[in-house]
Design a protein around this motif. Structure first.
Motif, PDB file in Angstrom:
ATOM      1  N   UNK A  22       0.716  -1.003   0.004  1.00 42.94           N
ATOM      2  CA  UNK A  22       0.004   0.011  -0.022  1.00 42.94           C
ATOM      3  C   UNK A  22       0.630   1.324   0.091  1.00 42.94           C
TER       4      UNK A  22
ATOM      5  N   UNK B 111      -5.704   0.234   8.167  1.00 44.12           N
ATOM      6  CA  UNK B 111      -6.148  -0.923   7.697  1.00 44.12           C
ATOM      7  C   UNK B 111      -5.134  -2.409   7.776  1.00 44.12           C
ATOM      8  N   UNK B 114      -5.698  -2.974  11.349  1.00 43.45           N
ATOM      9  CA  UNK B 114      -7.024  -3.714  11.628  1.00 43.45           C
ATOM     10  C   UNK B 114      -6.975  -5.282  11.158  1.00 43.45           C
ATOM     11  N   UNK B 115      -6.312  -5.369   9.913  1.00 46.66           N
ATOM     12  CA  UNK B 115      -6.210  -6.725   9.491  1.00 46.66           C
ATOM     13  C   UNK B 115      -5.384  -7.650  10.191  1.00 46.66           C
ATOM     14  N   UNK B 118      -7.153  -8.403  13.558  1.00 48.89           N
ATOM     15  CA  UNK B 118      -8.354  -9.421  13.109  1.00 48.89           C
ATOM     16  C   UNK B 118      -7.587 -10.702  13.012  1.00 48.89           C
ATOM     17  N   UNK B 122      -8.324 -13.997  15.344  1.00 53.56           N
ATOM     18  CA  UNK B 122      -8.871 -15.028  15.049  1.00 53.56           C
ATOM     19  C   UNK B 122      -7.953 -16.301  15.308  1.00 53.56           C
TER      20      UNK B 122
ATOM     21  N   UNK C 629      -7.728  -4.761   0.377  1.00 55.12           N
ATOM     22  CA  UNK C 629      -7.223  -4.994   1.993  1.00 55.12           C
ATOM     23  C   UNK C 629      -8.451  -4.771   2.793  1.00 55.12           C
ATOM     24  N   UNK C 630      -9.025  -3.448   2.525  1.00 57.54           N
ATOM     25  CA  UNK C 630     -10.197  -3.368   3.456  1.00 57.54           C
ATOM     26  C   UNK C 630     -11.314  -4.393   3.356  1.00 57.54           C
ATOM     27  N   UNK C 632     -10.843  -7.438   2.710  1.00 55.05           N
ATOM     28  CA  UNK C 632     -10.166  -8.577   3.369  1.00 55.05           C
ATOM     29  C   UNK C 632     -10.554  -8.622   4.904  1.00 55.05           C
ATOM     30  N   UNK C 633     -10.186  -7.329   5.382  1.00 57.87           N
ATOM     31  CA  UNK C 633     -10.191  -6.957   6.533  1.00 57.87           C
ATOM     32  C   UNK C 633     -11.668  -7.239   7.080  1.00 57.87           C
ATOM     33  N   UNK C 636     -12.346 -10.687   7.257  1.00 52.76           N
ATOM     34  CA  UNK C 636     -11.921 -11.383   8.513  1.00 52.76           C
ATOM     35  C   UNK C 636     -12.900 -10.913   9.702  1.00 52.76           C
ATOM     36  N   UNK C 637     -13.126  -9.805   9.510  1.00 53.89           N
ATOM     37  CA  UNK C 637     -13.868  -9.307  10.814  1.00 53.89           C
ATOM     38  C   UNK C 637     -15.164 -10.092  11.097  1.00 53.89           C
ATOM     39  N   UNK C 640     -14.501 -13.303  12.416  1.00 54.47           N
ATOM     40  CA  UNK C 640     -14.064 -13.357  13.621  1.00 54.47           C
ATOM     41  C   UNK C 640     -15.513 -13.198  14.463  1.00 54.47           C
ATOM     42  N   UNK C 643     -17.618 -16.301  14.838  1.00 55.54           N
ATOM     43  CA  UNK C 643     -17.173 -17.004  15.833  1.00 55.54           C
ATOM     44  C   UNK C 643     -17.337 -16.756  17.294  1.00 55.54           C
TER      45      UNK C 643
END
Lengths: 99, 272, 644
Positions: A22, B111, B114-115, B118, B122, C629-630, C632-633, C636-637, C640, C643
Motif C-alpha cells: 500500500x 487497515x 486492523x487486518x 483481526x 482469529x 485489503x479493506x 479482506x479486513x 476477516x472481521x 471473527x 465465531x
C-alpha cells in the motif's frame, strides 16, 4: 512450542507485506512485498501441515513457490517494459486507466 | 538430508523455541527493513534475510525439502532476478518520501493494523491439537519421499499444469523483454563513415586527461581547451561531476597548457 | 294515491311469438344490403361515379323502400301473432355462453321504422339530387346518406343489443360525416366534432347497459333480456334503464346531452331533415320503446325518462322561440318534439304506441318543414336569418302551402297529423301525472307560438330581403318530395288513426293501456286547442301584422338565455370543459414536475453519485489495493464476529 506462534508470525509478515504494497511506490519493492505475503502464507501452510499431520500443506506451499517464480518472471518483465517506455518504475506513474 | 532431519527432530521443544524466536525476530526485522529502506537494493537484501530465516523455520517444522527449495528458489533465483532487474532499472533509484495519494498512508496503516489485529484475534481464539509430521514423514521413508509421493500421485495433474505455467511464464518473459529491430544493424563500415562525418574522427579523449581531479566524473578537455562531457561515461553524465567546472578551472587549465604557472595566487583568489 | 300509480304494469301481451322468416320475409337482409352496397360503391369507387352517383344512391334507397313495402304487404297478410319475423344470417360472436348471432327482427315496430326510414329517406334522396346539384361533392354526400340509411336500418332491425349498437355507432358515424360535410367551414367541422363527442357520452351509456344486461341476464338478445326483465331485481333494472336513458339522451339530443343538435344544423339541409329531425334523433325513442319491459320493471327509471322528456320539451320549445336562424328554430322544435316522444315513452304502455305514432307523424311534418326551409334557403342565397325573410308566400307559393301543412300539423290543429298523436300523449301524460300533463299542455302552447312565429316571419309580413336576393321557387325535383311529405303531414294522422289502426298495429309489440282520466276525455283536446290558438295568435300579431326589426332587439332575460341555447354550452364548459382543462393542466404539471421529476431526479441522483463514485477510480493501483485489503479486513472481521 506452541505452533500458533508460527501462525502469528505468518499473520504479522503478511500484514507487513500488505502494508508495504500500500505504501511503497517503487514497483520492484511492491513486488518484493507481494513475495513477502506469499512467503507468509507459505509459512502458514507449512505450519498447518504440521498441525494436521499431513504433507498436503507442504505440497501446496511448493506449488505456491512455483507459481511465485513464474509470477516474478513475468512481473519483472512487465516492469522492465514499463521502465523502458516511461523511464520510471513508480506504480503511481502508470495511472492513465482511470475515470 | 536425513542427518538434518534427525537434527531437527532431536533438538526438541527447547531448541525449536530458540530457533523460532531467533528466526522470527530476523524475519520481522527483515520485513520492516524492506519496508523502511529507501533504496530498493537494501529492500532486496532485507527480504532475502527474511526468506532465509523462513527457510530455517520450514526446516524446524519438519519440512526440510521446502526449506531447501525456499533457499534455492527464493533466495537463489527469485532474489537474484530482483537484483538483476534492479541493476538494469538503476541501482540508485529510490522512492521519494512524499506520499502522492492523499490519506493513503494513514489509511494503509489503519487497515493493515486492523487486518493484522483481526487475524491475530482469529488465531488467538482458535484451539490447536498438534498432530506432528513424524508419522507422515516416515510412511514413505522421509519427507522428500512423502512429498514426491503426493506430487506425482494425488497432485500430478496440478504438477503438470505448473510445468505448462512455467513454460508460459518463460515465453511471456521473453516476449515482453524482446525488442524488435526496426532498422538493420549498422555495419562497421557504416559506423566508421558516420564517425568521420560527425567531425570527431579521432578517439574521444580518455577520462582524466588534463584533469585536476582524478575522477571518471570529471570531463576531459578538448585540444582547444574546452571541456567536453562526452568524455564522461553516460550513466554519470549530468549526475554530479560535470557541474562544478567553472571558468576559473578552464582558465587555469588553459594557462597550464600554455606553459604558465598553475598555482593560483592569493590575490587572484581574493579578486575573484 | 301516487300520481304515478298507473305507471307500473307488466306488458304481459308484449311477448309475441317469434317466427323464423320464410318466403317474402327472407328478403329482410336486402333492406340493409341495398343501401350498404350503394354506399360502398359510391365511397370506394371514387370520382368515376361522380356523374351518376346520386342516381345510384337514390336507386339503392328506393329499392330498399320497395322491399320494405313488399315486406309490409306480406306482414299485413299475417295474423298478429305471426308478424314478428326473425331472419338468422350468421353467427357473429360465439364465446362460451356469450353467443351473438346476426339476427334481423322484423316486427310491427321495426316495420314502422323501416317504412319511415326508407320512405322519407328516399324522398330526401330525391330532394338532395336537386338541392346538392351545385355541390361538386354530391357523390360523397349520397354515399354518406346511403351509409346512414343502412346503419339506421341495422339499428331498428337488430335482434340483439350488440347488433343494435353496431347500427347505433353507424348512424353516429354517418351523422358526424354529414354534419361535417362542408368540413372546410370551421363551424361545420367544429359542430361535427361536438356532435361526435356528445354522442360518445351517450354511447358509453349504451355500452354500459349492454354489459349490465349480460351480467344480469347472461344474454344481450331482445328475447333473452326483455323476456326475463320482469324477473330481474328492480335495482338492476333501474341501472340498466338509466344507462339506456343516457344512451337515448345522447342520440336524441335530450337534456343534458342536448347541446349538439343545434350546432348540427351546420350540415346540409337534407341531412337536417333526414337525420336530425325525422330518423336518427328518434333512435333514442326507439331504444326506450323497444326496451319497454325494462322500464316497466323499474318505476325510478321510468320517472327519470319522464323528467328528462319534460325538461327537454320545454327547453327545446323555449329555444325555438328565440332563434332567428330558421334551421336552428326548427332544431329547437325537433328537440321539443322528441321530448314529447321521450316523455310518452316514459309513461309506459299507456304511452309507447303514441310515442311511436308521434315519432312517425313528426317524421313527416318535420321533414316537410325542414325541406321547406331548405327550399326557402335555396331561393334566398342560402340565407337562414328569418329577419331577412318575410312575405315569401308571394314568390314561393308551393313552398308556402306545403310548409303550412307542416305548420298546422305540428300545431295539432285537427284534422292535421299532429293533433292525433300529440293529443294522445297529453292525455296519457295526464293519466299518469298531472304535472307531466301540464307540461305537455304548456308545451303545446309554446310550440304554437314559435312555429307561428317562424311561419309568419318567413312567409308573411313585409319583405325584408337583402338587395342581392331574388327569391324563386325551387325546381320540381325538390318540390315533389316536399309535396308528398306535406300531403302525409296533412292526412297521415287522420288515416292512421281511423279505427285506431296504427295503435292496434303496434299493440302486440308495445302493449297498450287506455289512459284513465279524472275528467271527461273531451276536456284535454279542447284545452289544448285553446292554448294552441292563444299561442298562435300571440305570435301572429307581432310577426305577421307588425314590422319585424331586421336586427334582433335586445330582448328580456329569457330571450337572451334562449338565444344562448339556455346556456347549455356554457354549462358544459363550466362543468366539464374548464375543470377538465384544469385537470389536464394539473396533470401535465404533475407529469412534468412530479413524475418526470422522480424519473429525472433518480437519474440525476444516480448520475451524480456515479460521477462521485467515478472519482474512486483514481488509476492508482495502490488505492485499489487498499480497497482490496479493506475488503479482506471486513471478511476477516465477519469471520471473527461469527465465531464470537
Amino acid at each position: 512450542m506452541n505452533p500458533a506462534n508460527y501462525i502469528y508470525l505468518s499473520a504479522v509478515l503478511f500484514s507487513l507485506g500488505a502494508f508495504g504494497v500500500l505504501v511503497r511506490r517503487n514497483a520492484i519493492v511492491v513486488f518484493m512485498c507481494v513475495e513477502l505475503m506469499l512467503n507468509a502464507s507459505n509459512l502458514a501452510f507449512v505450519s498447518f501441515a504440521r498441525i494436521h499431520g499431513n504433507l498436503d500443506g507442504q505440497v501446496i506451499a511448493f506449488f505456491v513457490m512455483v507459481v511465485a517464480a513464474a509470477e516474478v518472471v513475468v512481473g519483472l518483465a512487465i516492469i522492465m517494459t514499463i521502465f523502458r517506455t516511461r523511464r520510471s518504475a513508480s506504480v503511481d506513474e502508470a495511472n492513465l486507466l482511470k475515470y | 538430508m536425513s542427518t538434518l532431519l534427525s537434527l531437527v527432530e532431536t533438538t526438541g521443544n527447547t531448541g525449536e523455541t530458540v530457533v523460532f524466536w531467533v528466526c522470527a525476530i530476523i524475519a520481522v526485522a527483515g520485513a520492516l527493513g524492506m519496508l523502511l529502506s529507501h533504496k530498493a537494493v537494501h529492500s532486496a537484501l532485507f527480504i532475502a534475510s527474511t526468506m532465509i530465516s523462513l527457510a530455517v523455520l520450514y526446516v524446524s517444522q519438519s519440512a526440510p525439502f521446502l526449506g531447501m527449495t525456499q533457499v534455492v528458489v527464493y533466495t537463489g533465483a527469485v532474489m537474484m532476478l530482483f537484483l538483476f532487474v534492479l541493476m538494469i532499472v538503476g541501482v540508485d533509484s529510490s522512492d521519494s518520501l512524499v506520499e502522492t495519494i492523499k490519506g493513503q498512508r494513514i489509511a494503509a496503516v489503519v487497515v493493515a493494523l486492523a487486518f493484522a489485529g483481526l487475524l491475530i484475534a482469529g488465531i488467538g481464539s482458535a484451539t490447536w491439537t498438534v498432530v506432528g509430521l513424524d508419522k507422515a514423514n516416515t510412511v514413505d521413508g522421509g519427507n522428500v519421499q512423502g512429498i514426491a509421493h503426493l506430487i506425482f500421485g494425488r497432485y500430478v495433474f496440478a504438477f503438470e499444469a505448473t510445468s505448462a505455467l512455467l513454460i508460459t511464464a518463460a515465453l511471456g518473459a521473453m516476449v515482453l523483454a524482446h525488442r524488435e529491430r526496426h532498422t538493420p544493424r549498422a555495419t562497421q563500415r557504416q559506423m566508421s563513415e558516420e564517425r568521420v562525418r560527425s567531425g570527431h574522427a579521432q578517439n574521444l579523449p580518455g577520462p582524466g586527461v588534463y584533469a585536476r581531479h582524478n575522477a571518471v566524473g570529471t570531463p576531459a578537455m578538448l585540444p582547444d581547451g574546452t571541456p567536453t562531457d562526452r568524455s564522461v561515461p553516460e550513466p554519470l553524465r549530468g549526475v554530479s561531476a560535470v557541474v562544478g567546472i567553472d571558468s576559473d578551472d578552464t582558465a587555469s587549465v588553459t594557462a597550464l597548457a600554455a606553459g604558465g604557472s598553475v598555482i593560483p595566487t592569493t590575490d587572484e583568489e581574493t579578486e575573484s | 294515491m301516487s300520481p304515478f300509480s298507473g305507471a307500473v304494469t307488466h306488458a304481459a301481451e308484449a311477448a309475441p311469438a317469434v317466427t323464423a322468416a320464410t318466403g317474402t320475409f327472407q328478403l329482410i337482409w336486402l333492406l340493409i344490403a341495398l343501401p350498404l352496397v350503394g354506399a360502398a360503391i359510391l365511397l370506394l369507387a371514387g370520382r368515376r361515379t361522380d356523374k351518376w352517383g346520386h342516381w345510384l344512391g337514390l336507386l339503392a334507397s328506393t329499392a330498399s323502400f320497395v322491399v320494405a313495402v313488399l315486406l309490409f304487404v306480406a306482414m299485413l297478410g299475417q295474423s298478429d301473432d305471426q308478424r314478428t319475423q326473425v331472419q338468422h344470417l350468421f353467427n357473429w360472436i360465439a364465446v362460451g355462453t356469450f353467443d351473438v348471432p346476426v339476427d334481423l327482427r322484423l316486427d310491427q315496430l321495426s316495420m314502422t321504422f323501416v317504412l319511415l326510414i326508407t320512405g322519407v329517406g328516399s324522398l330526401i334522396h330525391l330532394y338532395s339530387v336537386g338541392y346538392m346539384s351545385h355541390d361538386r361533392d354530391r357523390r360523397r354526400f349520397f354515399g354518406y346518406l346511403n351509409l346512414f340509411v343502412a346503419s339506421m336500418l341495422l339499428l331498428v332491425l337488430a335482434d340483439n343489443y350488440l347488433l343494435l349498437y353496431v347500427g347505433w355507432e353507424g348512424v353516429g358515424l354517418a351523422s358526424y360525416l354529414l354534419i361535417g360535410f362542408w368540413f372546410f367551414k370551421d363551424s361545420a367541422a367544429v359542430a361535427s366534432k361536438k356532435a361526435f363527442v356528445v354522442n360518445r357520452v351517450g354511447d358509453v351509456g349504451l355500452s354500459l347497459a349492454i354489459m349490465l344486461m349480460f351480467v344480469t341476464f347472461g344474454s344481450v338478445s331482445f328475447e333473452g333480456v326483455l323476456g326475463s326483465a320482469s324477473k330481474g331485481s328492480q335495482q338492476s333494472m333501474t341501472w340498466i334503464g338509466l344507462a339506456l336513458l343516457l344512451a337515448a339522451c345522447g342520440k336524441s339530443a335530450q337534456f343534458p346531452l342536448q347541446s349538439w343538435l343545434l350546432d348540427a344544423m351546420e350540415g346540409p339541409t337534407p341531412v337536417s331533415a333526414l337525420i336530425h329531425a325525422a330518423t336518427m334523433v328518434t333512435a333514442g325513442v326507439y331504444l326506450i320503446v323497444r326496451s319497454g319491459a325494462i322500464f316497466d320493471a323499474s318505476l325510478p327509471a321510468r320517472n327519470a325518462v319522464i323528467v328528462v322528456g319534460a325538461i327537454t320539451l320545454l327547453m327545446g320549445a323555449i329555444i325555438g322561440c328565440a332563434k332567428d336562424d330558421i334551421k336552428k328554430a326548427l332544431a329547437g322544435s325537433t328537440m321539443s318534439q322528441i321530448g314529447y316522444m321521450i316523455l310518452a315513452a316514459g309513461l309506459g304502455p299507456v304511452g309507447y304506441a303514441f310515442a311511436i305514432f308521434h315519432l312517425l307523424l313528426h317524421g313527416f311534418f318535420k321533414a316537410d318543414m325542414f325541406l321547406g326551409a331548405g327550399s326557402v334557403m335555396h331561393g334566398m342565397n342560402d340565407g337562414v336569418n328569418m329577419r331577412r325573410y318575410g312575405a315569401l308566400r308571394t314568390v314561393m307559393k308551393v313552398t308556402w302551402i306545403t310548409f303550412m301543412m307542416g305548420w298546422l300539423a305540428i300545431l295539432g290543429i285537427p284534422p292535421f297529423s299532429g293533433f292525433y298523436s300529440k293529443d294522445k300523449i297529453i292525455e296519457a301524460a295526464w293519466s299518469v301525472s298531472p304535472v307531466a300533463g301540464l307540461v305537455t299542455l304548456v308545451g303545446a302552447g309554446i310550440t304554437a307560438f314559435y312555429m307561428t312565429r317562424l311561419f309568419a316571419m318567413t312567409f308573411h309580413g313585409e319583405a325584408r330581403w337583402t338587395d342581392d336576393v331574388h327569391p324563386h321557387e325551387s325546381p320540381w325535383i325538390m318540390m315533389f318530395p316536399i309535396a308528398i311529405l306535406a300531403l302525409l303531414s296533412a292526412v297521415a294522422g287522420f288515416i292512421l288513426n281511423l279505427n285506431n289502426a296504427f295503435v292496434d298495429w303496434l299493440k302486440p309489440v308495445t302493449g297498450l293501456e287506455e289512459p284513465q282520466l279524472p275528467f271527461s276525455s273531451a276536456v284535454l283536446p279542447i284545452a289544448a286547442i285553446i292554448l294552441v290558438l292563444i299561442g298562435a295568435v300571440l305570435a301572429w300579431i307581432p310577426y305577421a301584422t307588425r314590422a319585424v326589426p331586421e336586427v334582433a332587439p335586445a330582448g328580456n332575460l329569457l330571450t337572451r338565455a334562449a338565444r344562448a341555447d339556455l346556456y347549455g354550452d356554457a354549462a358544459n364548459e363550466a362543468v366539464f370543459m374548464r375543470p377538465g382543462q384544469y385537470l389536464t393542466r394539473w396533470l401535465v404539471w404533475f407529469d412534468n414536475r412530479v413524475v418526470d421529476g422522480v424519473v429525472n431526479g433518480t437519474a440525476a441522483t444516480i448520475g451524480g453519485l456515479s460521477g462521485r463514485a467515478r472519482r474512486l477510480q483514481t488509476g492508482f493501483a495502490r488505492s485499489y489495493a487498499l480497497s482490496m485489503l479493506g475488503g479482506a479486513a471486513l471478511v476477516a472481521a465477519a469471520l471473527v464476529l461469527v465465531r464470537l
